[in-house]
Design an enzyme around this catalytic site. Structure first.
Site, PDB file in Angstrom:
ATOM      1  N   ASP A 206      -4.491   0.694  -5.737  1.00 10.82           N
ATOM      2  CA  ASP A 206      -5.924   0.524  -5.636  1.00 10.82           C
ATOM      3  C   ASP A 206      -6.313  -0.410  -6.797  1.00 10.82           C
ATOM      4  O   ASP A 206      -5.523  -0.591  -7.729  1.00 10.82           O
ATOM      5  CB  ASP A 206      -6.561   1.922  -5.798  1.00 10.82           C
ATOM      6  CG  ASP A 206      -8.054   1.860  -5.904  1.00 10.82           C
ATOM      7  OD1 ASP A 206      -8.688   1.293  -5.011  1.00 10.82           O
ATOM      8  OD2 ASP A 206      -8.595   2.381  -6.901  1.00 10.82           O
TER       9      ASP A 206
ATOM     10  N   ASP B 106     -10.103  -1.066  -8.340  1.00 10.44           N
ATOM     11  CA  ASP B 106     -11.138  -0.523  -9.230  1.00 10.44           C
ATOM     12  C   ASP B 106     -10.743   0.862  -9.726  1.00 10.44           C
ATOM     13  O   ASP B 106     -10.564   1.776  -8.925  1.00 10.44           O
ATOM     14  CB  ASP B 106     -12.461  -0.363  -8.463  1.00 10.44           C
ATOM     15  CG  ASP B 106     -13.039  -1.692  -8.037  1.00 10.44           C
ATOM     16  OD1 ASP B 106     -13.164  -2.578  -8.888  1.00 10.44           O
ATOM     17  OD2 ASP B 106     -13.354  -1.832  -6.849  1.00 10.44           O
TER      18      ASP B 106
ATOM     19  N   GLY C  48     -14.160   4.229  -4.266  1.00  8.46           N
ATOM     20  CA  GLY C  48     -13.221   4.001  -3.159  1.00  8.46           C
ATOM     21  C   GLY C  48     -13.885   3.778  -1.813  1.00  8.46           C
ATOM     22  O   GLY C  48     -13.251   3.288  -0.896  1.00  8.46           O
TER      23      GLY C  48
ATOM     24  N   SER D 108     -12.690  -3.085  -1.879  1.00  5.87           N
ATOM     25  CA  SER D 108     -13.672  -4.053  -2.351  1.00  5.87           C
ATOM     26  C   SER D 108     -13.555  -5.397  -1.646  1.00  5.87           C
ATOM     27  O   SER D 108     -12.462  -5.954  -1.515  1.00  5.87           O
ATOM     28  CB  SER D 108     -13.511  -4.268  -3.856  1.00  5.87           C
ATOM     29  OG  SER D 108     -14.391  -5.283  -4.279  1.00  5.87           O
TER      30      SER D 108
ATOM     31  N   ASN E 190     -14.708  -7.886  -3.008  1.00  8.62           N
ATOM     32  CA  ASN E 190     -14.576  -8.786  -4.155  1.00  8.62           C
ATOM     33  C   ASN E 190     -13.162  -8.766  -4.746  1.00  8.62           C
ATOM     34  O   ASN E 190     -12.922  -9.379  -5.790  1.00  8.62           O
ATOM     35  CB  ASN E 190     -15.568  -8.395  -5.257  1.00  8.62           C
ATOM     36  CG  ASN E 190     -17.016  -8.548  -4.810  1.00  8.62           C
ATOM     37  OD1 ASN E 190     -17.462  -9.657  -4.524  1.00  8.62           O
ATOM     38  ND2 ASN E 190     -17.752  -7.444  -4.696  1.00  8.62           N
TER      39      ASN E 190
ATOM     40  N   ASP F 232      -7.562   6.211  -7.903  1.00 10.25           N
ATOM     41  CA  ASP F 232      -8.440   6.950  -8.813  1.00 10.25           C
ATOM     42  C   ASP F 232      -9.537   7.717  -8.086  1.00 10.25           C
ATOM     43  O   ASP F 232     -10.267   8.492  -8.721  1.00 10.25           O
ATOM     44  CB  ASP F 232      -9.125   5.995  -9.811  1.00 10.25           C
ATOM     45  CG  ASP F 232     -10.167   5.128  -9.137  1.00 10.25           C
ATOM     46  OD1 ASP F 232      -9.851   4.551  -8.073  1.00 10.25           O
ATOM     47  OD2 ASP F 232     -11.299   5.050  -9.628  1.00 10.25           O
TER      48      ASP F 232
HETATM   49  P1  B16 Z   1     -17.432  -4.071  -2.976  1.00 10.13           P
HETATM   50  P2  B16 Z   1     -11.256   0.222  -4.755  1.00 10.13           P
HETATM   51  C1  B16 Z   1     -13.855   0.113  -4.125  1.00 10.13           C
HETATM   52  O1  B16 Z   1     -12.722  -0.488  -4.683  1.00 10.13           O
HETATM   53  C2  B16 Z   1     -14.688   0.783  -5.216  1.00 10.13           C
HETATM   54  O2  B16 Z   1     -13.980   1.871  -5.773  1.00 10.13           O
HETATM   55  C3  B16 Z   1     -15.976   1.292  -4.619  1.00 10.13           C
HETATM   56  O3  B16 Z   1     -16.763   1.892  -5.627  1.00 10.13           O
HETATM   57  C4  B16 Z   1     -16.721   0.124  -3.977  1.00 10.13           C
HETATM   58  O4  B16 Z   1     -17.921   0.561  -3.360  1.00 10.13           O
HETATM   59  C5  B16 Z   1     -15.822  -0.518  -2.926  1.00 10.13           C
HETATM   60  O5  B16 Z   1     -14.617  -0.951  -3.529  1.00 10.13           O
HETATM   61  C6  B16 Z   1     -16.477  -1.712  -2.272  1.00 10.13           C
HETATM   62  O6  B16 Z   1     -16.622  -2.721  -3.230  1.00 10.13           O
HETATM   63  O7  B16 Z   1     -18.885  -3.739  -3.003  1.00 10.13           O
HETATM   64  O8  B16 Z   1     -16.976  -4.968  -4.111  1.00 10.13           O
HETATM   65  O9  B16 Z   1     -16.986  -4.607  -1.624  1.00 10.13           O
HETATM   66  O10 B16 Z   1     -11.398   1.372  -5.681  1.00 10.13           O
HETATM   67  O11 B16 Z   1     -10.891   0.572  -3.340  1.00 10.13           O
HETATM   68  O12 B16 Z   1     -10.387  -0.891  -5.341  1.00 10.13           O
HETATM   69 MG    MG Z   2     -10.566   2.842  -7.083  1.00 11.30          MG
END
Ligand code: B16
Ligand code: MG
Length: 214
Positions: free
Chosen positions: A8, A10, A45, A115, A117, A169
């Site tokens: 993962d 974030d 997540g 994400s 991003n 996480d």
């Molecule tokens: P975005 P991960 C997740 O990333 C984040 O934990 C979560 O808090 C967020 O809402 C989601 O990505 C979407 O992110 O708005 O940048 O598309 O933990 O899966 O790496």
């Molecule tokens: Mg995460």
């Protein structure tokens, strides 16, 4: 025999989770709602829109879809401002060492982040070439806790789920990894991530010699 580690992003490789929190907190304030770290756990997540819906539910606010899209975009604008100010030093301690041990042992490395991003973030961190497969929020229909993201990562690696260990996480991420039929190392609070096969408080504290015993 573990043949791949799926990470993962974030909260596992980098603390962008904190930037998400600050951006959601700022949005929640507009509804006079004080977002706490405790409620923020529910946002980890899960997709941007699902996160917005959770924040609105706690704030007792109901909105039409068009307005929700605007708010999600606004939050993302604040989040990406943080992202563009990041630098490679923000990669969590221990990540580079773990990647080189995995490479030395011919264990594949993949990224599975909800994400949209994620690609930008790994480029800013300078780790985009570390992964044999990258799956992000732009490539999936169902976000964690659905297993889709991890199953897609395994299929891109040409491996079966049982060959893979996920590092996560978020509670939703641990649930997704187990639902995919993979083992899972939780990064964070053992009380919150109790379903995971192992839990460490930070990736640098993962005992590499445990990998094949999980
Ligand atoms: P975005 P991960 C997740 O990333 C984040 O934990 C979560 O808090 C967020 O809402 C989601 O990505 C979407 O992110 O708005 O940048 O598309 O933990 O899966 O790496
Ligand atoms: Mg995460």
């Amino acid at each position: 025999m573990i043949k791949a580690c799926i990470f993962d992003l974030d909260g596992v490789l980098v603390d962008t989770a904190h930037y998400h929190f600050l951006a959601w907190k700022r949005l929640a304030k507009e509804f006079d709602y004080e977002l706490t770290e405790e409620i923020n756990e529910e946002l980890k997540g899960v997709s941007r829109m699902k996160s917005l819906e959770i924040v609105l539910k706690h704030a007792n606010v109901s909105l039409e879809n068009q307005k929700k899209e605007l708010l999600a975009d606004r939050k993302n604008g604040w989040f990406t401002e943080f992202v563009h100010n990041m630098n490679p030093n923000e990669l969590y301690p221990g990540v580079r060492e773990l990647f080189s041990r995995l490479r030395r042992d011919n264990i594949k490395i993949a990224l599975a982040s909800s994400s949209k991003n994620a690609q930008t973030i790994i480029e800013i961190l300078g780790i985009q070439n570390e992964f044999e497969a990258v799956v992000d929020g732009t490539m999936i229909v169902h976000s964690k806790p659905d297993p889709e993201i991890f199953l897609l990562a395994a299929s891109k690696l040409n491996l079966s789920p049982a060959d893979c260990v996920v590092f996560e996480d978020a509670e939703a991420g641990v649930e997704a990894a187990l639902a995919a039929g993979m083992k899972c190392v939780g990064i964070g609070n053992p009380m919150k991530l109790k379903e995971a096969n192992r839990v460490v408080n930070a990736i640098q504290n993962f005992n590499y010699s445990d990998l094949q015993k999980i």
